[in-house]
Scaffold this active site. Structure first.
Site, PDB file in Angstrom:
ATOM      1  N   ASP A  70      42.893  34.897  48.090  1.00 41.58           N
ATOM      2  CA  ASP A  70      42.124  36.035  48.602  1.00 41.58           C
ATOM      3  C   ASP A  70      40.633  35.835  48.341  1.00 41.58           C
ATOM      4  OD1 ASP A  70      42.868  36.350  45.828  1.00 41.58           O
ATOM      5  OD2 ASP A  70      42.090  38.388  45.886  1.00 41.58           O
ATOM      6  N   GLU A 135      43.564  38.336  43.288  1.00 36.29           N
ATOM      7  CA  GLU A 135      42.763  38.133  42.079  1.00 36.29           C
ATOM      8  C   GLU A 135      41.502  38.962  42.162  1.00 36.29           C
ATOM      9  OE1 GLU A 135      39.996  36.549  39.140  1.00 36.29           O
ATOM     10  OE2 GLU A 135      39.683  36.573  41.282  1.00 36.29           O
TER      11      GLU A 135
HETATM   12 ZN   LIG Z   1      37.764  33.599  42.092  1.00 33.88          ZN
END
Ligand SMILES: [Zn+2]
Length: 377
Positions: A70, A135
């Site tokens: 992501d 994340e």
């Molecule tokens: Zn990162």
């Protein structure tokens, strides 16, 4: 002809995987890993795609590479010199959202694995990948859940390299061998609302709080240690008032965050803050949010192998640091794993015109491959 690392990085950047979306990045990685004999396990939770993939003997020494597919939002696309999801190379730099954080690293890892496996098809130990699509945002259904799953079945993960962009000026100049802890306090100081012309009928929480806040700001929490800078406390928000200049507010809200070293733990921080508030005889409520405990991987097999891999391919002597924000390394360290972070230069991460040096990505891939050779060949 572009090299395989840059080619794969571009393919990943073309997929607009704004957190927690993956947009086919993991499928692309999995296809490559399956082709070289990795066992693949998808571990999807809620809106988040994750995978755990491994090759070799399950019960032997395991080296895992970790990262996220992501990316953060682009910001105003018109401000980008070229569209953020249409990778472009200019003057040796690859531009695009995620180029440095961290699709470049993902490409470098996959290509390193391909080359390593081609040369060492029967390598010792186990090579693994732990990849998430969450994340950058909430980090709720990502690495933390995969780690819980792996711990529940007592999977062995001895070493982990997280490909976060750790470098400052040149690739390999900084290796993160730990991270500070992060804990936030949401404090409400209670008073009694009233008319400013009749203060004796009210109790102003702003006035009551100021000396306590002053002490909070002036406190030395620790002195840090060999690996950690001193703990830092920052006030992030203060709010009070009704919007009217003739009203004493009934409540003051203060939010503050600690980035703390291994000299302290969250229990000690809470105790010290609450003792301070009691000393000032405040009426208050406080809520704590612990987003990550500190971790440290001291010098040892993994740190040594990473440092020597960098020195094998560059003239750089890496610094071991624990600065910066939190990362998913904090979850992986819970398995008792030695964890370090090594990735490209982080100067443009999360910015408009994020970019990474194409030469650095190729170098990074060689360093990753060297690490595999040192620990698994
Ligand atoms: Zn990162």
């Amino acid at each position: 002809m572009t090299c395989p690392v840059i080619e794969l990085a571009q393919q990943l950047i073309r997929r607009p995987s704004i957190s927690p979306n993956d947009e086919g990045c993991q499928a692309l990685m999995l296809k490559r890993l399956e082709a070289i004999g990795f066992h693949v396990e998808q571990m999807n939770f809620g809106d988040t795609l994750n995978f755990w993939a491994w090759r070799g003997d399950k019960n032997s020494q395991t080296l895992a590479f970790a990262g996220h597919t992501d990316v953060v939002p682009t910001g105003s696309e018109t401000q980008w010199s070229s569209p953020p999801f249409a990778p472009k190379i200019r003057d040796g730099m690859l531009y695009g959202r995620g180029a440095a954080d961290m699709k470049g690293s993902l490409a470098a890892m996959v290509i390193a694995a391909e080359r390593f496996v081609a040369e060492h098809p029967n390598h010792k130990g186990r090579l693994a990948f732990l990849i998430t699509s969450d994340e950058e945002a909430s980090a709720v259904n990502g690495t933390v859940k995969v780690v819980e799953t792996l711990m529940a079945r007592q999977e062995r993960v001895d070493y982990c390299l997280v490909g976060e962009p750790s470098s400052t000026d040149r690739v390999g100049d900084v290796v993160k061998n730990g991270r500070r802890g992060s804990i936030t306090a949401n404090l409400r100081i209670h008073g009694t609302q009233g008319h400013v012309a009749y203060p004796h009928l009210a109790d102003n929480p702003v006035h009551r709080a100021l000396p306590a806040l002053q002490e909070l700001v002036a406190t030395e929490w620790d002195k840090g240690n060999e690996f950690f800078p001193a703990t830092s406390m920052q006030i992030a928000n203060i709010q009070a008032g009704t919007g009217s200049n003739n009203v004493i507010p009934g409540e003051l809200f203060v939010q503050f965050n600690f980035r703390y070293s291994t000299e302290l733990d969250d229990v000690q921080i809470k105790q010290r803050v609450q003792a301070l508030l009691e000393r000032h005889e405040l009426r208050y409520t406080i809520e704590w949010n612990l987003s990550g405990r500190p971790f440290l991987t001291p010098k040892g097999e993994l740190v040594d192998a990473v440092v020597s891999s960098i020195q094998h391919h560059t003239a750089v002597t890496p610094q071991l640091l624990t600065t910066g924000g939190t990362s998913d390394g904090r979850f992986i360290a819970l398995m008792g794993t030695q964890v370090v972070e090594l990735g490209p230069v982080n100067a443009t991460i999360h910015k408009i015109d994020e970019c990474v040096s194409t030469a650095d990505l190729q170098l990074l891939s060689q360093i990753y491959q060297r690490l595999m050779e040192q620990l698994l060949a």
